[in-house]
Scaffold this motif. Structure first.
Motif, PDB file in Angstrom:
ATOM      1  N   THR A   1       1.822  10.310  -0.784  1.00  0.00           N
ATOM      2  CA  THR A   1       1.083  10.126   0.478  1.00  0.00           C
ATOM      3  C   THR A   1      -0.325   9.862   0.569  1.00  0.00           C
ATOM      4  O   THR A   1      -0.592   9.926  -0.598  1.00  0.00           O
ATOM      5  CB  THR A   1       0.897  11.462   0.879  1.00  0.00           C
ATOM      6  OG1 THR A   1      -0.013  12.714   0.114  1.00  0.00           O
ATOM      7  CG2 THR A   1       2.610  12.951   0.402  1.00  0.00           C
ATOM      8  N   ALA A   2      -0.983   9.689   1.561  1.00  0.00           N
ATOM      9  CA  ALA A   2      -2.061   9.747   2.144  1.00  0.00           C
ATOM     10  C   ALA A   2      -3.142  10.005   1.034  1.00  0.00           C
ATOM     11  O   ALA A   2      -4.046   9.163   1.085  1.00  0.00           O
ATOM     12  CB  ALA A   2      -2.645   9.344   3.857  1.00  0.00           C
TER      13      ALA A   2
ATOM     14  N   ARG B   1      -5.307  -7.472  -0.520  1.00  0.00           N
ATOM     15  CA  ARG B   1      -3.956  -8.521  -0.103  1.00  0.00           C
ATOM     16  C   ARG B   1      -2.835  -8.404  -0.001  1.00  0.00           C
ATOM     17  O   ARG B   1      -2.763  -9.123   1.296  1.00  0.00           O
ATOM     18  CB  ARG B   1      -3.631  -9.461  -1.482  1.00  0.00           C
ATOM     19  CG  ARG B   1      -4.972 -10.949  -2.444  1.00  0.00           C
ATOM     20  CD  ARG B   1      -3.235 -11.292  -3.649  1.00  0.00           C
ATOM     21  NE  ARG B   1      -3.006 -10.904  -4.145  1.00  0.00           N
ATOM     22  CZ  ARG B   1      -4.014 -10.480  -5.238  1.00  0.00           C
ATOM     23  NH1 ARG B   1      -4.998 -11.427  -5.742  1.00  0.00           N
ATOM     24  NH2 ARG B   1      -3.567 -10.116  -5.873  1.00  0.00           N
ATOM     25  N   ALA B   2      -2.757  -6.754  -0.200  1.00  0.00           N
ATOM     26  CA  ALA B   2      -2.095  -6.144   0.217  1.00  0.00           C
ATOM     27  C   ALA B   2      -2.041  -5.996   1.914  1.00  0.00           C
ATOM     28  O   ALA B   2      -1.831  -5.660   2.970  1.00  0.00           O
ATOM     29  CB  ALA B   2      -2.084  -5.619   0.358  1.00  0.00           C
ATOM     30  N   MET B   3      -4.112  -5.599   2.167  1.00  0.00           N
ATOM     31  CA  MET B   3      -4.319  -5.759   3.526  1.00  0.00           C
ATOM     32  C   MET B   3      -4.210  -6.721   4.510  1.00  0.00           C
ATOM     33  O   MET B   3      -3.763  -6.360   5.473  1.00  0.00           O
ATOM     34  CB  MET B   3      -5.683  -5.311   3.453  1.00  0.00           C
ATOM     35  CG  MET B   3      -6.361  -3.628   3.155  1.00  0.00           C
ATOM     36  SD  MET B   3      -7.620  -3.602   3.268  1.00  0.00           S
ATOM     37  CE  MET B   3      -8.395  -3.688   5.069  1.00  0.00           C
ATOM     38  N   ASP B   4      -4.387  -8.032   3.975  1.00  0.00           N
ATOM     39  CA  ASP B   4      -4.426  -8.875   4.113  1.00  0.00           C
ATOM     40  C   ASP B   4      -2.572  -9.392   4.661  1.00  0.00           C
ATOM     41  O   ASP B   4      -2.780 -10.789   5.374  1.00  0.00           O
ATOM     42  CB  ASP B   4      -4.681 -10.436   3.671  1.00  0.00           C
ATOM     43  CG  ASP B   4      -6.216  -9.905   3.720  1.00  0.00           C
ATOM     44  OD1 ASP B   4      -6.604  -9.109   5.075  1.00  0.00           O
ATOM     45  OD2 ASP B   4      -7.533 -10.857   2.610  1.00  0.00           O
ATOM     46  N   ASN B   5      -1.827  -9.073   4.421  1.00  0.00           N
ATOM     47  CA  ASN B   5      -0.385  -9.251   4.720  1.00  0.00           C
ATOM     48  C   ASN B   5       0.041  -9.066   6.220  1.00  0.00           C
ATOM     49  O   ASN B   5      -0.091  -7.621   6.617  1.00  0.00           O
ATOM     50  CB  ASN B   5       0.065  -8.587   3.443  1.00  0.00           C
ATOM     51  CG  ASN B   5       1.933  -8.975   3.271  1.00  0.00           C
ATOM     52  OD1 ASN B   5       2.333  -9.156   4.322  1.00  0.00           O
ATOM     53  ND2 ASN B   5       2.697  -9.058   2.291  1.00  0.00           N
ATOM     54  N   PRO B   6       0.574  -9.689   6.447  1.00  0.00           N
ATOM     55  CA  PRO B   6       0.616 -10.200   8.178  1.00  0.00           C
ATOM     56  C   PRO B   6       1.756  -8.781   8.515  1.00  0.00           C
ATOM     57  O   PRO B   6       2.275  -8.035   9.119  1.00  0.00           O
ATOM     58  CB  PRO B   6       1.020 -10.886   9.029  1.00  0.00           C
ATOM     59  CG  PRO B   6       1.522 -12.121   7.877  1.00  0.00           C
ATOM     60  CD  PRO B   6       0.735 -11.319   6.082  1.00  0.00           C
TER      61      PRO B   6
ATOM     62  N   LEU C   1      -0.711   1.255   9.905  1.00  0.00           N
ATOM     63  CA  LEU C   1      -1.144   3.202   9.336  1.00  0.00           C
ATOM     64  C   LEU C   1      -2.339   2.516   8.100  1.00  0.00           C
ATOM     65  O   LEU C   1      -2.496   3.126   7.109  1.00  0.00           O
ATOM     66  CB  LEU C   1      -0.063   3.715   8.976  1.00  0.00           C
ATOM     67  CG  LEU C   1      -0.280   4.523  11.506  1.00  0.00           C
ATOM     68  CD1 LEU C   1       1.295   5.495  11.578  1.00  0.00           C
ATOM     69  CD2 LEU C   1      -1.765   5.091  11.706  1.00  0.00           C
ATOM     70  N   SER C   2      -0.608   1.917   7.262  1.00  0.00           N
ATOM     71  CA  SER C   2      -1.476   1.905   5.905  1.00  0.00           C
ATOM     72  C   SER C   2      -2.217   1.182   5.393  1.00  0.00           C
ATOM     73  O   SER C   2      -2.590   0.940   4.005  1.00  0.00           O
ATOM     74  CB  SER C   2       0.641   0.823   5.450  1.00  0.00           C
ATOM     75  OG  SER C   2       1.309   1.361   5.735  1.00  0.00           O
ATOM     76  N   LYS C   3      -2.382  -0.201   6.432  1.00  0.00           N
ATOM     77  CA  LYS C   3      -3.859  -1.104   6.168  1.00  0.00           C
ATOM     78  C   LYS C   3      -5.084  -0.008   6.380  1.00  0.00           C
ATOM     79  O   LYS C   3      -5.861  -0.225   5.915  1.00  0.00           O
ATOM     80  CB  LYS C   3      -4.643  -2.262   7.330  1.00  0.00           C
ATOM     81  CG  LYS C   3      -2.963  -2.588   7.157  1.00  0.00           C
ATOM     82  CD  LYS C   3      -3.476  -4.303   8.547  1.00  0.00           C
ATOM     83  CE  LYS C   3      -2.443  -6.048   7.651  1.00  0.00           C
ATOM     84  NZ  LYS C   3      -2.723  -6.671   9.207  1.00  0.00           N
ATOM     85  N   GLU C   4      -4.767   1.242   7.240  1.00  0.00           N
ATOM     86  CA  GLU C   4      -6.281   1.756   7.698  1.00  0.00           C
ATOM     87  C   GLU C   4      -6.078   2.951   6.527  1.00  0.00           C
ATOM     88  O   GLU C   4      -7.235   2.814   5.616  1.00  0.00           O
ATOM     89  CB  GLU C   4      -5.464   2.909   8.350  1.00  0.00           C
ATOM     90  CG  GLU C   4      -6.493   4.093   9.054  1.00  0.00           C
ATOM     91  CD  GLU C   4      -8.125   3.387   8.524  1.00  0.00           C
ATOM     92  OE1 GLU C   4      -9.184   4.278   8.354  1.00  0.00           O
ATOM     93  OE2 GLU C   4      -8.611   2.907   9.778  1.00  0.00           O
ATOM     94  N   VAL C   5      -5.020   3.768   5.769  1.00  0.00           N
ATOM     95  CA  VAL C   5      -5.107   3.408   4.402  1.00  0.00           C
ATOM     96  C   VAL C   5      -5.404   3.025   3.177  1.00  0.00           C
ATOM     97  O   VAL C   5      -6.646   3.663   2.063  1.00  0.00           O
ATOM     98  CB  VAL C   5      -3.480   4.369   4.082  1.00  0.00           C
ATOM     99  CG1 VAL C   5      -3.452   5.242   2.162  1.00  0.00           C
ATOM    100  CG2 VAL C   5      -2.778   4.964   4.820  1.00  0.00           C
ATOM    101  N   LEU C   6      -5.021   1.619   3.395  1.00  0.00           N
ATOM    102  CA  LEU C   6      -5.468   0.685   1.971  1.00  0.00           C
ATOM    103  C   LEU C   6      -6.895   0.115   1.988  1.00  0.00           C
ATOM    104  O   LEU C   6      -7.574   0.550   1.431  1.00  0.00           O
ATOM    105  CB  LEU C   6      -4.965  -0.473   1.664  1.00  0.00           C
ATOM    106  CG  LEU C   6      -3.144  -0.762   1.407  1.00  0.00           C
ATOM    107  CD1 LEU C   6      -2.809  -2.570   1.946  1.00  0.00           C
ATOM    108  CD2 LEU C   6      -3.181  -0.029   0.745  1.00  0.00           C
ATOM    109  N   SER C   7      -7.631   0.737   3.139  1.00  0.00           N
ATOM    110  CA  SER C   7      -9.082   0.174   3.675  1.00  0.00           C
ATOM    111  C   SER C   7      -9.633   1.647   3.065  1.00  0.00           C
ATOM    112  O   SER C   7     -10.919   1.728   2.233  1.00  0.00           O
ATOM    113  CB  SER C   7      -9.485   0.319   5.380  1.00  0.00           C
ATOM    114  OG  SER C   7     -10.666  -0.318   4.642  1.00  0.00           O
TER     115      SER C   7
END
Length: 628
Positions: free
Chosen positions: A562-563, A603-608, A613-619
């Motif tokens: 989970t986040a 790289r996972a964040m830049d993946n289109p 929401l997942s980008k926010e967690v990665l950041s």
């Protein structure tokens, strides 16, 4: 077993005075107090006295005894219920409202007491006692009764209220009142109440009798209530030895006997199953002495194993000092340590320094460990299977070993060349004994080089397991040299050997951890790779291992978390990441892994295809990881 009881012992005079007070023709208008420290046998003595008297009567009513424990009693209302339950055991278990009202009425008529407490936080009206009921009123329900109030010091009701409650009873000369308490603990934390007690006491209590621990009677009574077994027969056979030892401990709390017999029985059963107990009776007695001493230290004095070791170390160094007779230069704590060191079981701890920690840990766990018991047995039950180093170590303490003489030394030196120690601690003891023999002129040449060669041969036989990661080599660094046979002039040599061993074991760990870790982490989730590994294997908290995990695989495992779990994981990683920035830190080897991990996250964040929401967690993960 047949119950036997007599009044022989240190408290015989108390039984005599109890008999005179309760059943004599002279009835003083005062209560009697039975005083003594916790566990010394106060309640036991009083109950046994009346049990003996009961043989001369047919019922408890004829004895006229009402026994009440005041432990937890809040006020006169609680006391009423307790007395009612004691006088009417059947109805006391289900005191109905009608029964309580009727009984309160009897007490009110007897003592002129209002037993209904006030709702405000004021003194209970129940303490406002009058005189006994005048002739012609309802019968005094306490007339010719013996009221025993136990655990006075544990009552929540003020002691002054208790004495005020019983004062009119004893003043009437119609009721005998016996109070049982450790007087030192009465109102111990309330100076005002303690002062009030001292003032009221002289008007209510005419005599205080101090109970002394009666080891022999308690011993016999405890065994009489224990089913007859081979162990109880063993204890009875050697009871004089045990009683002498228990008396020598000067411990006044005899409740330890019940626990001693329970745990000792389990030990004895194990030894009887695997060894010839008739052959090793004295050795079993020594083990039981150790057990009793540990029960005292752990259960009564609440001392940890580290504290016991500290006491032993202090006593040994004290007697090695040239000016140890200058007692005034020591602190009060150190003086107390010296007193403890004179206890008979502490002297045995010093002799059997390998055994008492094993027993302590079993007491701590509350269960027997068969492997640990076999280890204990190897120190006491010497036979052809016992390692030669243990036989040599106990040469001074076991008479039957003295007959072997030089054979012990020969066997030890032979095994030193041809066999290997079973574990790390055994290695150190073998090295210790080798240095001792060298000092005696038994061995020739340089002992250090021979011991280093022995250690290298031992390391070569090892294979690393998960269990080894739980107890890494440096856990031995805390072991005191005083636990070994080496003395003053030898300790430097033993320290050198010990440090050499630790360095070689550390090298072994570092060389063998990577392949073991690859097996451990292959099928674990991301949380275990961070929290689980470091909690289960403390050694790895300060040793690099993350570089063995593929950053890509780690990110894939993160997807199952989970986040919140990810945040906690990266918070832990942050502490580790900060250490990698220091070139001198062992964890600096993981710096490259953290760089790859950060790049993979970016790289996972830049993946289109990654959702917002997942980008926010990665950041947030990257930010948590890198924050200073």
């Amino acid at each position: 077993m047949t119950k036997k009881y007599n009044w022989a012992g240190p408290n015989k005079y108390i039984a005599t005075l109890l008999n005179q007070y309760c059943y004599g023709t002279n009835k003083p208008p005062f209560a009697l107090m039975i005083d003594g420290p916790r566990g010394c046998g106060k309640t036991w003595l009083v109950k046994r006295f009346f049990a003996k008297r009961k043989k001369e009567h047919t019922t408890n009513t004829a004895l006229n005894v009402i026994y009440v424990s005041l432990s937890g009693i809040q006020d006169a209302n609680d006391l009423t219920k307790a007395i009612y339950a004691s006088m009417h055991p059947f109805w006391g278990k289900k005191v109905g409202e009608l029964g309580k009202v009727l009984f309160k009425g009897l007490l009110s008529n007897t003592l002129n007491i209002n037993l209904h407490p006030t709702k405000q936080n004021k003194k209970d009206p129940a303490i406002l006692l009058g005189t006994p009921t005048p002739k012609g009123h309802k019968k005094n329900i306490f007339k010719d009764r013996i009221l025993i109030l136990d655990d006075i010091e544990h009552a929540k009701m003020p002691i002054s209220d208790i004495l005020a409650l019983i004062h009119p009873l004893v003043e009437s000369r119609e009721t005998r009142v016996i109070l049982i308490a450790h007087e030192e603990d009465i109102a111990a934390n309330n100076d005002e109440e303690k002062y009030r007690y001292s003032r009221i006491k002289e008007k209510t209590i005419y005599l205080t009798l101090s109970v002394r621990p009666d080891v022999r009677s308690t011993w016999k009574d405890t065994l009489s209530r224990t089913p007859e077994t081979a162990f109880t027969k063993f204890l009875l056979k050697h009871e004089d030895q045990f009683i002498t030892f228990i008396n020598a401990t000067r411990v006044r709390n005899l409740r330890t006997l019940s626990f001693f017999i329970t745990f000792g029985s389990a030990l004895f059963t194990f030894f009887k199953k695997h060894y010839d107990c008739k052959k090793y009776e004295q050795q079993i007695i020594d083990i039981l002495y150790l057990l009793y001493g540990l029960i005292i230290e752990k259960c009564l004095h609440k001392r940890s194993l580290a504290q016991i070791c500290e006491i032993l170390d202090f006593n040994m160094h004290f007697y090695l000092e040239d000016n140890h007779h200058e007692i005034d230069r020591y602190t009060e704590t150190e003086k107390a340590y010296l007193t403890m060191g004179n206890k008979p079981y502490f002297q045995r701890f010093q002799i059997y320094y390998n055994v008492y920690p094993i027993l302590y840990n079993m007491l701590d766990d509350g269960k027997l460990d068969e492997a640990a018991l076999k280890n204990i047995a190897s120190y006491f039950f010497q036979d052809d299977e016992t390692p030669s180093w243990q036989q040599l170590l106990f040469y001074e303490h076991e008479n039957h070993l003295k007959e072997k003489g030089n054979a012990l030394v020969y066997n030890f030196l032979h095994d030193f060349q041809s066999t290997m120690a079973r574990d790390d601690e055994e290695v150190l003891h073998i090295c210790d004994l080798y240095l001792f023999l060298h000092k005696l002129g038994v061995t020739n040449g340089d002992p250090i080089s021979k011991l280093q060669d022995y250690i290298i041969r031992y390391i070569d036989t090892l294979s690393l397991t998960e269990k080894d990661l739980t107890y890494p080599p440096h856990h031995l660094s805390g072991h005191q040299i005083s636990n070994y046979i080496s003395t003053d002039n030898d300790t430097d040599l033993l320290f050198d050997i010990k440090n050499f061993f630790l360095s070689k074991k550390e090298e072994f760990f570092r060389a063998n951890i990577p392949p073991l870790l690859e097996k451990i982490i292959a099928h674990k989730n991301a949380a275990f790779l961070i929290h689980g590994v470091q909690n289960k294997y403390p050694y790895l908290r300060e040793m690099p291992y993350l570089h063995l995990i593929s950053p890509t695989l780690f990110i894939e495992k993160l997807a199952d978390q989970t986040a919140i779990s990810q945040y906690l994981i990266f918070s832990s990683l942050n502490k580790r990441f900060q250490k990698t920035l220091l070139a001198s830190d062992p964890l600096s080897r993981e710096r490259e892994w953290f760089e790859h991990l950060t790049q993979s996250l970016e790289r996972a964040m830049d993946n289109p295809d990654t959702d917002p929401l997942s980008k926010e967690v990665l950041s947030r993960n990257i930010e948590t990881l890198q924050q200073a």
